[in-house]
Structure formats: C-alpha cells, structure tokens
Design an enzyme around this catalytic site. Structure first.
Site, PDB file in Angstrom:
ATOM      1  N   VAL A  79      -3.443   1.430   1.768  1.00 13.38           N
ATOM      2  CA  VAL A  79      -3.626   2.177   3.019  1.00 13.38           C
ATOM      3  C   VAL A  79      -4.475   1.352   3.977  1.00 13.38           C
ATOM      4  O   VAL A  79      -5.609   0.989   3.677  1.00 13.38           O
ATOM      5  CB  VAL A  79      -4.290   3.545   2.752  1.00 13.38           C
ATOM      6  CG1 VAL A  79      -4.476   4.295   4.074  1.00 13.38           C
ATOM      7  CG2 VAL A  79      -3.451   4.367   1.795  1.00 13.38           C
ATOM      8  N   LYS A  80      -3.891   1.070   5.130  1.00 10.49           N
ATOM      9  CA  LYS A  80      -4.546   0.238   6.135  1.00 10.49           C
ATOM     10  C   LYS A  80      -5.315   1.139   7.103  1.00 10.49           C
ATOM     11  O   LYS A  80      -4.726   1.992   7.776  1.00 10.49           O
ATOM     12  CB  LYS A  80      -3.482  -0.579   6.873  1.00 10.49           C
ATOM     13  CG  LYS A  80      -3.971  -1.798   7.618  1.00 10.49           C
ATOM     14  CD  LYS A  80      -2.760  -2.572   8.124  1.00 10.49           C
ATOM     15  CE  LYS A  80      -3.141  -3.820   8.869  1.00 10.49           C
ATOM     16  NZ  LYS A  80      -1.936  -4.504   9.402  1.00 10.49           N
TER      17      LYS A  80
END
Length: 217
Positions: A86-87
């Site tokens: 997850v960025k």
C-alpha cells in the site's frame, strides 16, 4: 539492488519481466490514467493483472488523505493480492496509517519523500519502503542522490529495516548513482533500464566478433 518498473503499461511490465531482472512494480494514479484506466473496479482489476505477471512487490497507491480514508482504501488494496504494497503519501495521517498497517501485517511504501526527516518518520512508523523522488529533487536545485546516501547512512546507524526505494529516476546514470549511494531498490521507466545495456564499445566489439566469425566461414 532490486529493480522495479514504474509504469502501469502491461507490455512494458512484461518486457522488463522477460529480461529476468525485475523484482516489482510501482504505479500511481497518473500512470493508470496514462493507460486509460479509470474507475475503482478497473483499477483493482489492473492491479490483479500486474500481480499475475510479476512475482514481486506491487505498489498500489491510495487516493485518500485522512487516516480513516487511507486505512479503508489500503485494506481493500492489500486484499487484492499478497504482493500488494500500500503506497501512502508522506503526510501526518499517512504516517499514522503506516503505523496501523505495520501493526496489522500490511506492507507499505511511503511516497513523496523529499527529506531525511521524512524518511526517519516513515521508518519509525514501520514503512516497508520509503520513496525519495530524486529527479524532482534535482529539478529543485538540490541533489537527489545525496539524499539517498544520507538516508542510507541514517538507517544503517539506527538499525532501521525500511528499504530505500529510489523513485523519479530519469536515466541510467541515476540508477548507477543510486546503487552507489546505498539504495535498496530503484524504480524507473523501462527506457532507463534498457539504457544500462548500451555502450558503444560493446557495439564495436560485437560487430568485430561477427565480422571475424564470417571470415572463419
């Protein structure tokens, strides 16, 4: 140093993967839009397709900017595939969300890093990766590669396990400089990766070998 490709283009991802040196992929909303992909369902399906192509970490960026939005969106993205990272943007609620993800076994990539202080906060929160944007730093008149070196030295001294993912790579020289400065990963366009193959003396040498081979019949 790991090699990630920074794109949402499936043909480029496949070409890089076929080289046998690809370790992962990074994407963002701009790269998705460039490929004409829009809408949550289409974007999620595209991430799944990328995960099927590449056996490595795939960074999928959240769009939310509050803690609740980031966590809610991140949980959905992480559920798409075990390789999803997850960025999360480097903002106050982003750091809080990274800590939540870390505590709940979800890998993260803290993006939009432009200072060592930001990299320290991300590491303290347990980010899997931090992404310093070295090309944009260079554009502002500072030295992006020097920031990579500074972060690498701090992480080594402090024992942080967060990996430095050099982003905003503009050319092959950037890749080499980041490797020298201690980056754990570089993410770049396919053209920059392919440029590492090229050297005029290699071309001259190959032409000579082929010419001599013809003489041997």
């Amino acid at each position: 140093m790991k090699f990630f490709i920074d794109t949402a283009n499936l043909a480029q991802i496949k070409e890089a993967n076929d080289l046998g040196i690809l370790d992962g992929v990074t994407t963002n909303p701009s790269l998705m839009a460039k490929e004409g992909i829009s809408g949550e369902a289409a974007i999620h399906q595209h991430y799944k397709t990328i995960c099927d192509l590449v056996d490595g970490d795939i960074s999928a960026e959240v769009l939310g900017t509050t803690f609740d939005e980031i966590v809610a969106e991140g949980k959905v993205l992480a559920a798409l595939d075990p390789n999803i990272v997850v960025k999360v943007p480097m903002i106050k609620d982003g750091i809080k969300a990274i800590k939540w993800f870390t505590d709940n076994g979800i890998k993260t990539n803290c993006t939009l890093i432009f200072s060592a202080g930001q990299a320290i906060l991300a590491a303290k929160a347990g980010a899997t990766y931090v992404s310093p944007f070295i090309g944009r730093i260079d554009d502002s008149g500072w030295d992006g590669v020097q920031l990579i070196k500074q972060i690498a030295e701090i992480y080594a001294i402090q024992g942080f396990e967060t990996q430095i993912l050099a982003a905003s790579i503009r050319n092959a020289n950037h890749i080499i400089a980041c490797a020298e400065a201690g980056a754990d990963v570089c993410t770049c366009p396919l053209d920059s990766i392919l440029a590492l193959l090229k050297h005029p003396l290699t071309d001259i040498g190959l032409a000579k070998f082929l010419e001599d081979a013809k003489k041997l019949g």
